[in-house]
Design a protein around this motif. Structure first.
Motif, PDB file in Angstrom:
ATOM      1  N   CYS A 163       0.839  -1.197   0.000  1.00 51.62           N
ATOM      2  CA  CYS A 163       0.000   0.000   0.000  1.00 51.62           C
ATOM      3  C   CYS A 163       0.881   1.257   0.000  1.00 51.62           C
ATOM      4  CB  CYS A 163      -0.918  -0.005   1.214  1.00 51.62           C
ATOM      5  SG  CYS A 163      -0.030   0.139   2.779  1.00 51.62           S
ATOM      6  N   THR A 164       0.246   2.410  -0.022  1.00 53.97           N
ATOM      7  CA  THR A 164       0.987   3.664   0.069  1.00 53.97           C
ATOM      8  C   THR A 164       1.332   3.943   1.529  1.00 53.97           C
ATOM      9  OG1 THR A 164      -0.981   5.025   0.394  1.00 53.97           O
ATOM     10  CG2 THR A 164      -0.335   4.548  -1.891  1.00 53.97           C
ATOM     11  N   THR A 216       0.692   6.617   3.171  1.00 52.40           N
ATOM     12  CA  THR A 216      -0.478   7.245   3.816  1.00 52.40           C
ATOM     13  C   THR A 216      -1.474   6.192   4.288  1.00 52.40           C
ATOM     14  OG1 THR A 216      -0.262   9.246   2.469  1.00 52.40           O
ATOM     15  CG2 THR A 216      -2.401   8.840   3.489  1.00 52.40           C
ATOM     16  N   GLU A 217      -1.729   5.213   3.425  1.00 52.06           N
ATOM     17  CA  GLU A 217      -2.650   4.136   3.804  1.00 52.06           C
ATOM     18  C   GLU A 217      -2.115   3.353   5.000  1.00 52.06           C
ATOM     19  OE1 GLU A 217      -4.716   3.007  -0.482  1.00 52.06           O
ATOM     20  OE2 GLU A 217      -2.724   2.234   0.006  1.00 52.06           O
ATOM     21  N   PHE A 218      -0.803   3.111   4.987  1.00 46.24           N
ATOM     22  CA  PHE A 218      -0.197   2.367   6.091  1.00 46.24           C
ATOM     23  C   PHE A 218      -0.310   3.138   7.402  1.00 46.24           C
ATOM     24  CE2 PHE A 218       3.481   1.360   8.778  1.00 46.24           C
ATOM     25  CZ  PHE A 218       3.305  -0.007   8.928  1.00 46.24           C
ATOM     26  N   ASN A 245      -2.493   5.369   8.187  1.00 48.87           N
ATOM     27  CA  ASN A 245      -3.903   5.349   8.613  1.00 48.87           C
ATOM     28  C   ASN A 245      -4.243   4.036   9.319  1.00 48.87           C
ATOM     29  OD1 ASN A 245      -4.432   7.897   7.635  1.00 48.87           O
ATOM     30  ND2 ASN A 245      -5.169   7.168   5.646  1.00 48.87           N
ATOM     31  N   ASP A 246      -3.675   2.928   8.836  1.00 53.36           N
ATOM     32  CA  ASP A 246      -3.906   1.636   9.495  1.00 53.36           C
ATOM     33  C   ASP A 246      -3.294   1.622  10.895  1.00 53.36           C
ATOM     34  OD1 ASP A 246      -5.443   0.104   7.669  1.00 53.36           O
ATOM     35  OD2 ASP A 246      -3.682  -0.162   6.398  1.00 53.36           O
TER      36      ASP A 246
END
Length: 242
Positions: free
Chosen positions: A206-207, A209-211, A213-214
């Motif tokens: 993933c990106t 940013t996505e990481f 957020n997780d």
């Protein structure tokens, strides 16, 4: 506690439908007195059918077990009645062990939060954690492994926790506790899979940013789990001290 499942001793008693089914010559007619005995346990009267025969009082097996604080199970395939005796000290230790394991899961989530350092690049995860002999990735893998072990233990004894604690804390607390436990387990497993793919350069990545957020979402779920954990813990303490 009103309901208990921790077993210290199990006694197997074989029961048959009728005396006449045991053997052709086993059927007998015997003189008995029906409900001639008043039953009393620990100063409390007990309402149960009974018979008096040759100076011995007989009561139904299930009722006798319940009077003594036990529970009876029945296996129809083997014609076996199981009497289960409980030990409150063992139950107390069991509940505290489960709550401890849940507490360890939240601690390990904090570790994952620290390992991430809000970075999702290979050089970070293959670097060594605080000058130790393990990489950030190895630390993450170990913690996720322990979370999985604690989670599986808590799931294995979920029904027992519900039975033991159902009269001591709200069902909402128990439901929320196990729901957030599932979410923490799934989220940590997912985060680990992302990092594993990144380090090994395989699979979905993933990106950043996505990481991140997780990672934030994991922390939020972990805090909710802590809240339910605290409610159950304090409700249990109140029971023990009352």
């Amino acid at each position: 506690m009103k309901k208990r499942l921790i077993l210290l001793a199990t006694v197997f008693i074989f029961i048959f439908n009728t005396v006449s089914t045991l053997a052709d010559n086993s059927q007998q007619t015997i003189p008995v007195h029906f409900n001639m005995v008043n039953l009393n346990v620990n100063g409390n009267p007990v309402n149960a059918d009974n018979i008096l025969y040759n100076g011995t009082t007989y009561v139904p097996l299930r009722k006798a077990a319940e009077i003594l604080g036990c529970e009876v199970g029945w296996n129809g395939e083997t014609n076996t009645a199981t009497i289960m005796r409980y030990n409150e000290k063992t139950e107390i230790a069991f509940v505290f062990e489960c709550l401890y394991e849940a507490g360890r899961i939240t601690d390990l989530c904090d570790n994952i939060y620290s390992y991430s350092d809000f970075r999702f690049n290979k050089s970070h995860w293959t670097g060594y954690f605080h000058n130790s002999d393990i990489t950030y990735y190895q630390g993450l893998a170990d913690d996720v492994k322990y979370i999985s072990e604690y989670y599986n233990s808590l799931i294995k004894y979920k029904e027992m926790m519900y039975i033991i604690l159902s009269d001591l804390t709200s069902k909402e607390n128990l439901d929320g506790f196990y729901q957030k436990l599932d979410e923490v387990y799934n989220k940590t497993a997912y985060i680990y899979s992302l990092v594993k793919n990144l380090v090994e350069s395989s699979g979905f990545i993933c990106t950043e940013t996505e990481f991140i957020n997780d990672i934030y979402l994991l922390f939020d779920i972990k805090e909710e789990l802590e809240n339910y954990h605290s409610e159950i813990y304090f409700d249990y303490l109140k029971y023990l001290y009352n």
